[in-house]
Design a protein around this motif. Structure first.
Motif, PDB file in Angstrom:
ATOM      1  N   GLY A   2       0.793  -1.221   0.000  1.00  0.00           N
ATOM      2  CA  GLY A   2       0.000   0.000   0.000  1.00  0.00           C
ATOM      3  C   GLY A   2       0.822   1.266   0.000  1.00  0.00           C
ATOM      4  N   GLY A   3       2.153   1.137   0.059  1.00  0.00           N
ATOM      5  CA  GLY A   3       3.032   2.301   0.026  1.00  0.00           C
ATOM      6  C   GLY A   3       3.499   2.797   1.375  1.00  0.00           C
ATOM      7  N   ASP A   4       3.049   2.170   2.460  1.00  0.00           N
ATOM      8  CA  ASP A   4       3.458   2.634   3.789  1.00  0.00           C
ATOM      9  C   ASP A   4       4.902   2.258   4.098  1.00  0.00           C
ATOM     10  OD1 ASP A   4       1.185   3.951   4.483  1.00  0.00           O
ATOM     11  OD2 ASP A   4       0.333   2.339   5.697  1.00  0.00           O
ATOM     12  N   THR A   5       5.651   3.220   4.579  1.00  0.00           N
ATOM     13  CA  THR A   5       7.014   3.022   5.055  1.00  0.00           C
ATOM     14  C   THR A   5       7.054   3.438   6.519  1.00  0.00           C
ATOM     15  OG1 THR A   5       7.931   3.501   2.874  1.00  0.00           O
ATOM     16  CG2 THR A   5       9.419   3.695   4.742  1.00  0.00           C
ATOM     17  N   ARG A  31       4.996   7.154  10.192  1.00  0.00           N
ATOM     18  CA  ARG A  31       4.488   6.407   9.046  1.00  0.00           C
ATOM     19  C   ARG A  31       4.449   7.345   7.849  1.00  0.00           C
ATOM     20  NH1 ARG A  31       0.129   6.187   5.974  1.00  0.00           N
ATOM     21  NH2 ARG A  31      -0.870   7.801   7.239  1.00  0.00           N
ATOM     22  N   PHE A  32       5.101   6.922   6.771  1.00  0.00           N
ATOM     23  CA  PHE A  32       5.132   7.727   5.554  1.00  0.00           C
ATOM     24  C   PHE A  32       4.633   6.887   4.395  1.00  0.00           C
ATOM     25  CE2 PHE A  32       7.468   8.852   1.637  1.00  0.00           C
ATOM     26  CZ  PHE A  32       6.922  10.118   1.432  1.00  0.00           C
ATOM     27  N   ASN A  33       3.679   7.420   3.619  1.00  0.00           N
ATOM     28  CA  ASN A  33       3.190   6.712   2.447  1.00  0.00           C
ATOM     29  C   ASN A  33       3.837   7.301   1.195  1.00  0.00           C
ATOM     30  OD1 ASN A  33       1.231   6.134   0.079  1.00  0.00           O
ATOM     31  ND2 ASN A  33       0.542   4.761   1.702  1.00  0.00           N
ATOM     32  N   CYS A  34       4.585   6.462   0.480  1.00  0.00           N
ATOM     33  CA  CYS A  34       5.357   6.956  -0.670  1.00  0.00           C
ATOM     34  C   CYS A  34       4.462   7.218  -1.886  1.00  0.00           C
ATOM     35  CB  CYS A  34       6.467   5.979  -1.018  1.00  0.00           C
ATOM     36  SG  CYS A  34       5.896   4.364  -1.570  1.00  0.00           S
ATOM     37  N   PHE A  35       3.229   6.736  -1.880  1.00  0.00           N
ATOM     38  CA  PHE A  35       2.320   6.987  -3.002  1.00  0.00           C
ATOM     39  C   PHE A  35       1.560   8.306  -2.830  1.00  0.00           C
ATOM     40  CE2 PHE A  35       1.968   2.098  -3.405  1.00  0.00           C
ATOM     41  CZ  PHE A  35       3.149   2.059  -4.116  1.00  0.00           C
ATOM     42  N   THR A  36       1.133   8.581  -1.618  1.00  0.00           N
ATOM     43  CA  THR A  36       0.329   9.782  -1.368  1.00  0.00           C
ATOM     44  C   THR A  36       1.152  10.946  -0.833  1.00  0.00           C
ATOM     45  OG1 THR A  36      -0.205   9.177   0.922  1.00  0.00           O
ATOM     46  CG2 THR A  36      -1.624   8.291  -0.824  1.00  0.00           C
ATOM     47  N   GLU A  38       1.772  11.335   2.272  1.00  0.00           N
ATOM     48  CA  GLU A  38       1.281  11.611   3.623  1.00  0.00           C
ATOM     49  C   GLU A  38       2.264  11.105   4.673  1.00  0.00           C
ATOM     50  OE1 GLU A  38      -2.424  10.291   6.570  1.00  0.00           O
ATOM     51  OE2 GLU A  38      -2.126   9.305   4.630  1.00  0.00           O
ATOM     52  N   ALA A  39       2.524  11.945   5.673  1.00  0.00           N
ATOM     53  CA  ALA A  39       3.385  11.565   6.792  1.00  0.00           C
ATOM     54  C   ALA A  39       2.609  11.724   8.095  1.00  0.00           C
ATOM     55  CB  ALA A  39       4.653  12.414   6.821  1.00  0.00           C
TER      56      ALA A  39
END
Length: 305
Positions: A2-5, A31-36, A38-39
């Protein structure tokens, strides 16, 4: 998927003595989403601790970290958003702070005991938060007569069920977690081995890739090495140093984060090097910290499996 890092911050520069009690409370969990893009800052999971090394198993929603001394570990459930374990491992175990070997098949996590002179492997199991000191230990380097903690390892097991590993001194060995045993293979560079931070395995499992040398043990030329597990031969794919020093005045030394793409065509890594004249006359010195990212293409003729 889902893109979550998931990220834990690491203090740098190290807080001053007076800042420990007044300013610095511990590292943040992010939590950082590389697709959106959002951090999300989830706060300080364990007060007073900082985490330079961590690994994530998305199939099991398990995020595992070790602090800079190895005296504390953090296990976090990313789905439930809660800490499963935080603090010192039991029975005097000291988790080696530069190794979190995750077995994607079983979910078990391994390292070596940094407080053990024989460097036995340790196994963490999520069920009941159990820590087990194993019989397997890093093998003795026959040249030096020494052992070291497991510093680098492949991200997956080979067809025989073993991880390929490098100890702290550059000794190549194999580790079979299910059989609880290790086997000495050789050394990664020079006559007795050289400290190396990362190792990556080709898709078919025949080749290992690494850039040997950190700190005071950097080989001249900064070689990118391909090791053939079938023949035991080492081949240098590129000597980085002279070319980049001549063309850009940049010393590509102390390489970390080495990864091979899924097809085995390219290596990506970064060098914590620096430019000549940046305050240090020795381009191999630790003081030169100007990171640069490198992409090395491997010709098809050099990677036939």
């Amino acid at each position: 998927p889902g893109g979550d890092t998931w990220v834990l911050t690491y203090f740098g520069p190290v807080p001053k003595q007076e800042e420990w009690d007044t300013v610095y409370r511990g590292s943040w969990l992010i939590r950082f989403n590389c697709f959106t893009g959002e951090a999300e800052n989830l706060g300080i999971p364990l007060e007073g601790e900082s985490w330079p090394y961590h690994n994530y198993d998305p199939a099991r929603d398990l995020f595992f970290a070790v602090n800079h001394t190895g005296h504390s570990v953090l296990v976090y459930n990313t789905k439930a958003r809660r800490m499963i374990y935080g603090g010192s491992p039991p029975d005097g175990i000291r988790w080696y702070a530069r190794c979190i070997m995750t077995d994607r098949d079983t979910g078990l996590i391994y390292t070596t005991d940094a407080g053990d002179e024989e460097h036995h492997f340790i196994r963490y199991e999520r069920r009941n938060n159990s820590f087990t000191r194993m019989n397997a230990a890093t093998p003795v380097n026959p040249v030096t007569g020494k052992q070291g903690d497991c510093r680098a390892h492949t991200s997956r097991k080979d067809a025989d069920g073993s991880f390929w590993c490098l100890d702290h001194q550059g000794t190549i060995f194999r580790f079979w977690p299910e059989e609880d045993r290790t086997e000495y293979v050789g050394v990664n560079w020079s006559e007795d081995g050289t400290y190396t931070a990362n190792i990556s395995m080709s898709p078919g499992g025949r080749y290992l890739y690494y850039v040997p040398g950190q700190l005071s043990e950097i080989p001249r030329g900064t070689p990118v090495v391909q090791y053939d597990t079938k023949t035991g031969k080492k081949k240098v794919l590129a000597f980085m140093f002279d070319y980049y020093m001549e063309k850009y005045g940049y010393a590509p030394v102390r390489c970390y984060g080495l990864e091979l793409d899924e097809k085995g065509e390219s290596l990506v890594f970064y060098a914590n090097g620096g430019f000549s004249g940046s305050g240090d006359d020795n381009p191999y010195s630790i003081k030169m910290r100007r990171p640069a990212v490198f992409h090395l293409h491997i010709p098809a003729s050099e990677r036939e499996e």
